[in-house]
Design an enzyme around this catalytic site. Structure first.
Site, PDB file in Angstrom:
ATOM      1  N   GLY A   2     -11.066  -1.948   4.182  1.00  0.00           N
ATOM      2  CA  GLY A   2      -9.601  -1.940   4.107  1.00  0.00           C
ATOM      3  C   GLY A   2      -8.934  -0.981   5.087  1.00  0.00           C
ATOM      4  N   LYS A  50       5.742   2.281  12.472  1.00  0.00           N
ATOM      5  CA  LYS A  50       5.517   2.670  13.884  1.00  0.00           C
ATOM      6  C   LYS A  50       5.863   1.552  14.847  1.00  0.00           C
ATOM      7  CE  LYS A  50       1.163   1.327  12.434  1.00  0.00           C
ATOM      8  NZ  LYS A  50       0.248   1.668  11.407  1.00  0.00           N
ATOM      9  N   THR A  88       0.835  -1.212   0.000  1.00  0.00           N
ATOM     10  CA  THR A  88       0.000   0.000   0.000  1.00  0.00           C
ATOM     11  C   THR A  88       0.863   1.253   0.000  1.00  0.00           C
ATOM     12  OG1 THR A  88      -1.636  -1.225   1.259  1.00  0.00           O
ATOM     13  CG2 THR A  88      -1.868   1.165   1.257  1.00  0.00           C
ATOM     14  N   ASP A 123      -2.089  -0.172  18.117  1.00  0.00           N
ATOM     15  CA  ASP A 123      -1.602   0.735  17.068  1.00  0.00           C
ATOM     16  C   ASP A 123      -1.529   2.199  17.572  1.00  0.00           C
ATOM     17  OD1 ASP A 123      -1.297   1.441  13.987  1.00  0.00           O
ATOM     18  OD2 ASP A 123      -2.966   2.626  14.718  1.00  0.00           O
ATOM     19  N   ILE A 181      -0.904  13.601   8.403  1.00  0.00           N
ATOM     20  CA  ILE A 181      -0.817  14.715   9.368  1.00  0.00           C
ATOM     21  C   ILE A 181       0.650  14.929   9.758  1.00  0.00           C
ATOM     22  CG2 ILE A 181      -1.565  15.573  11.621  1.00  0.00           C
ATOM     23  CD1 ILE A 181      -3.979  13.743  11.479  1.00  0.00           C
ATOM     24  N   LYS A 241       1.865   4.753  18.293  1.00  0.00           N
ATOM     25  CA  LYS A 241       1.983   6.129  17.771  1.00  0.00           C
ATOM     26  C   LYS A 241       2.154   7.122  18.932  1.00  0.00           C
ATOM     27  CE  LYS A 241      -0.865   4.929  13.759  1.00  0.00           C
ATOM     28  NZ  LYS A 241      -2.254   4.788  13.310  1.00  0.00           N
TER      29      LYS A 241
HETATM   30  P1  NAP Z   1       1.763  -3.977   2.865  1.00  0.00           P
HETATM   31  O1  NAP Z   1       0.739  -3.464   1.933  1.00  0.00           O
HETATM   32  O2  NAP Z   1       1.557  -5.282   3.539  1.00  0.00           O
HETATM   33  O3  NAP Z   1       3.145  -4.065   2.041  1.00  0.00           O
HETATM   34  C1  NAP Z   1       4.322  -4.616   2.562  1.00  0.00           C
HETATM   35  C2  NAP Z   1       5.367  -4.700   1.448  1.00  0.00           C
HETATM   36  O4  NAP Z   1       6.602  -5.070   2.046  1.00  0.00           O
HETATM   37  C3  NAP Z   1       5.047  -5.723   0.363  1.00  0.00           C
HETATM   38  O5  NAP Z   1       5.387  -5.216  -0.881  1.00  0.00           O
HETATM   39  C4  NAP Z   1       5.938  -6.922   0.726  1.00  0.00           C
HETATM   40  O6  NAP Z   1       6.404  -7.658  -0.378  1.00  0.00           O
HETATM   41  C5  NAP Z   1       7.119  -6.215   1.362  1.00  0.00           C
HETATM   42  N1  NAP Z   1       7.793  -7.075   2.333  1.00  0.00           N
HETATM   43  C6  NAP Z   1       7.275  -7.638   3.426  1.00  0.00           C
HETATM   44  N2  NAP Z   1       8.199  -8.375   4.066  1.00  0.00           N
HETATM   45  C7  NAP Z   1       9.329  -8.278   3.328  1.00  0.00           C
HETATM   46  C8  NAP Z   1      10.630  -8.809   3.459  1.00  0.00           C
HETATM   47  N3  NAP Z   1      10.971  -9.611   4.469  1.00  0.00           N
HETATM   48  N4  NAP Z   1      11.548  -8.468   2.531  1.00  0.00           N
HETATM   49  C9  NAP Z   1      11.224  -7.666   1.503  1.00  0.00           C
HETATM   50  N5  NAP Z   1      10.005  -7.116   1.332  1.00  0.00           N
HETATM   51  C10 NAP Z   1       9.068  -7.429   2.236  1.00  0.00           C
HETATM   52  O7  NAP Z   1       2.072  -2.921   4.022  1.00  0.00           O
HETATM   53  P2  NAP Z   1       1.731  -1.364   4.024  1.00  0.00           P
HETATM   54  O8  NAP Z   1       0.302  -1.161   4.420  1.00  0.00           O
HETATM   55  O9  NAP Z   1       2.245  -0.724   2.793  1.00  0.00           O
HETATM   56  O10 NAP Z   1       2.572  -0.858   5.301  1.00  0.00           O
HETATM   57  C11 NAP Z   1       3.957  -0.671   5.232  1.00  0.00           C
HETATM   58  C12 NAP Z   1       4.437   0.074   6.462  1.00  0.00           C
HETATM   59  O11 NAP Z   1       3.819   1.352   6.516  1.00  0.00           O
HETATM   60  C13 NAP Z   1       4.087  -0.592   7.798  1.00  0.00           C
HETATM   61  O12 NAP Z   1       5.120  -0.352   8.712  1.00  0.00           O
HETATM   62  C14 NAP Z   1       2.830   0.147   8.251  1.00  0.00           C
HETATM   63  O13 NAP Z   1       2.635   0.129   9.650  1.00  0.00           O
HETATM   64  C15 NAP Z   1       3.161   1.531   7.763  1.00  0.00           C
HETATM   65  N6  NAP Z   1       1.992   2.396   7.573  1.00  0.00           N
HETATM   66  C16 NAP Z   1       0.967   1.957   6.789  1.00  0.00           C
HETATM   67  C17 NAP Z   1      -0.112   2.792   6.572  1.00  0.00           C
HETATM   68  C18 NAP Z   1      -1.246   2.357   5.680  1.00  0.00           C
HETATM   69  O14 NAP Z   1      -2.202   3.101   5.555  1.00  0.00           O
HETATM   70  N7  NAP Z   1      -1.179   1.191   5.055  1.00  0.00           N
HETATM   71  C19 NAP Z   1      -0.161   4.059   7.169  1.00  0.00           C
HETATM   72  C20 NAP Z   1       0.917   4.487   7.952  1.00  0.00           C
HETATM   73  C21 NAP Z   1       2.001   3.644   8.145  1.00  0.00           C
HETATM   74  P3  NAP Z   1       5.416  -8.453  -1.355  1.00  0.00           P
HETATM   75  O15 NAP Z   1       4.716  -7.385  -2.141  1.00  0.00           O
HETATM   76  O16 NAP Z   1       6.299  -9.309  -2.182  1.00  0.00           O
HETATM   77  O17 NAP Z   1       4.483  -9.218  -0.467  1.00  0.00           O
HETATM   78  N1  HSE Z   2      -4.933   0.621  10.846  1.00  0.00           N
HETATM   79  C1  HSE Z   2      -4.390   1.931  11.022  1.00  0.00           C
HETATM   80  C2  HSE Z   2      -5.564   2.879  11.307  1.00  0.00           C
HETATM   81  C3  HSE Z   2      -3.635   2.330   9.765  1.00  0.00           C
HETATM   82  O1  HSE Z   2      -6.708   2.442  11.236  1.00  0.00           O
HETATM   83  O2  HSE Z   2      -5.327   4.035  11.654  1.00  0.00           O
HETATM   84  C4  HSE Z   2      -2.659   3.461   9.953  1.00  0.00           C
HETATM   85  O3  HSE Z   2      -1.729   3.241  10.952  1.00  0.00           O
END
Ligand code: NAP
Ligand code: HSE
Length: 431
Positions: free
Chosen positions: A189, A107, A13, A203, A138, A207
């Site tokens: 989602g 985080k 994502t 979570d 933010i 933060k």
């Molecule tokens: P995600 O959609 O699950 O994507 C994770 C990515 O990392 C995938 O592309 C995966 O590869 C790759 N990956 C996982 N393990 C790996 C490894 N061992 N070696 C290499 N690549 C690896 O996660 P996300 O939602 O983008 O979140 C990523 C980070 O951002 C997290 O720390 C999350 O807490 C943070 N975050 C997310 C959001 C949000 O809204 N989603 C908001 C703020 C912060 P594959 O594609 O091959 O599976």
């Molecule tokens: N699951 C988290 C939320 C995503 O609902 O705020 C961002 O950290």
């Protein structure tokens, strides 16, 4: 114009959003950074995975060999958007030791390992930025580190989790039960892969630890945060809250008291008049009270590809500019205050209690007697007929010491006139 090369770990994502934003706004991102920012390699877990919507240019950058990023001398900045703790931590430490700068959205890692990582970054004269790790779009990390740096922060209160705020808002506006609202949040989602992380409050706890450490210049970690989630909130509580002039919100709260910091996440009856009571749906907000700037509220999207990419790209630009100007700044992470975490049992708060009791004479006075015996004074009482022989009582207390409240509850639950204590929720004082 100097070229700055990015190695990214993760194309999910956030990684997908970051790559797309870099492509979409390339022209002015490069002008702002005064650098030509180029995505060089992207490390993923499974290189054979189907990736609908990802451009062929990006697919060509994929690798599953970490050395393609770490041992590539051309790469200046590593963007860690893979998530998790152990592997991400190993990668980030490796990158810092190889003198690569880091931008992370993680985080889970920062709430526990920030202190060690900043020491390592300092030793290697590298920068580690993490704006995306708290509330995505933010810009709270930079606001605390820079814009409010000269203020004494008294309190940071926030709605730091979109999923739980969405659930509580839906229960309030549509009168649905918790389980139905949770399923809807999962379908849309918003929730983490394991939604316990959202609904149990872990979570927002992570933060909050990150924000409290910056705001109070003190080492504050995830384990210091007292956490209660929203799983026990019932539709009746939401409806009583609204009758009494409140909205129930999952509030992350960091307060500076007696040269120490009290950090907790729990559901709160917020007075309707408080700005946080008005933050609805999947939105996040952070309300800061400080000595000079006064009260400030930041509001926006705390999750999602675009919102999180916005913060990641902001950090990339900041580092790129510094590299180009040969002026790599320090990390702005100062922990000069002695660590003092204030325990939860000494906390003082008003409480809402909902209980089911026998509908017979003398019941209220027995309960009031137990509360009074523990120095818990009653602010208001509502009684409603529930079933044939039971009544539902809702009590709001005055501000009381947490430990006294817990001791009285232990006694009340053993009274033969009490059928069940339905809910115990803290109440934010009216301002
Ligand atoms: P995600 O959609 O699950 O994507 C994770 C990515 O990392 C995938 O592309 C995966 O590869 C790759 N990956 C996982 N393990 C790996 C490894 N061992 N070696 C290499 N690549 C690896 O996660 P996300 O939602 O983008 O979140 C990523 C980070 O951002 C997290 O720390 C999350 O807490 C943070 N975050 C997310 C959001 C949000 O809204 N989603 C908001 C703020 C912060 P594959 O594609 O091959 O599976
Ligand atoms: N699951 C988290 C939320 C995503 O609902 O705020 C961002 O950290």
């Amino acid at each position: 114009m100097k070229t700055i090369r990015i190695g990214m770990i993760g194309l999910g994502t956030v990684g997908g959003g970051t790559a797309a934003m870099l492509e979409k706004n390339r022209g002015f991102i490069n002008k702002t950074a005064n650098a030509n920012i180029v995505m060089d390699k992207i490390l993923v877990r499974d290189i054979t995975k189907d990736r609908p919507g990802v451009s062929s240019d990006l697919l060509e950058l994929l690798t599953d060999n970490p050395d393609d990023i770490f041992l590539n001398d051309d790469i200046d900045i590593i963007v860690e958007v893979m998530g998790g703790t152990e592997m991400a931590l190993t990668y980030v430490k490796r990158a810092l030791n190889l003198k690569k700068h880091i931008v992370t959205a993680n985080k889970d890692m920062m709430a526990v390992h920030a202190n060690d990582l900043f020491k390592l970054a300092e030793k290697n004269k590298t920068v580690l930025l993490y704006e995306a790790s708290v509330c995505a779009a933010i810009p709270i990390v930079e606001v605390l580190k820079k814009s409010l740096a000269g203020n004494k922060i008294h309190r940071i209160m926030g709605i730091l989790n979109g999923t739980t705020n969405y659930i509580l808002t839906k229960m309030d506006s549509e009168g649905v039960e918790y389980s139905e609202a949770l399923q809807d949040a999962i379908n849309k989602g918003y929730a983490e892969r394991n939604p316990d992380s959202d609904v149990m409050g872990y979570d927002p706890g992570r933060k909050l630890a990150i924000l409290a450490a910056i705001a109070y210049n003190m080492r504050v970690e995830y384990d210091d945060v007292y956490i209660e989630g929203i799983t026990k909130i019932k539709a009746e509580d939401i409806s009583y809250a609204s009758e009494l002039g409140y909205r129930i919100k999952l509030i992350a709260d960091a307060k500076y008291i007696d040269n120490g910091v009290k950090v907790h996440v729990n559901p709160v009856f917020m007075p309707d008049t408080h700005p946080l009571a008005r933050v609805d749906g999947v939105y996040n907000a952070i309300y800061i009270e400080s000595d000079m700037a006064g009260k400030i509220m930041l509001y926006g999207r705390g999750a999602g590809a675009d919102a999180t990419a916005s913060a990641v790209i902001g950090d990339i630009i900041a580092i790129a500019k510094d590299i180009c100007e040969n002026s790599i700044a320090n990390n702005g992470y100062t922990l000069f205050n002695e660590r003092k975490i204030i325990g939860h049992k000494d906390a003082v708060s008003q409480f809402y209690l909902r209980m089911s009791v026998k509908d017979s004479p003398g019941v209220l006075s027995k309960i009031a007697g137990v509360l009074g015996g523990h120095n818990v004074s009653i602010y208001s009482v509502v009684q409603e007929k529930a079933h044939d022989e039971l009544a539902e009582i809702v009590i709001i207390t005055h501000s009381v010491v947490e430990e006294n409240m817990q001791n009285s509850l232990q006694e009340i639950i053993n009274l033969d006139i009490v059928n069940e204590i339905g809910s115990v929720i803290r109440v934010e004082d009216e301002e």
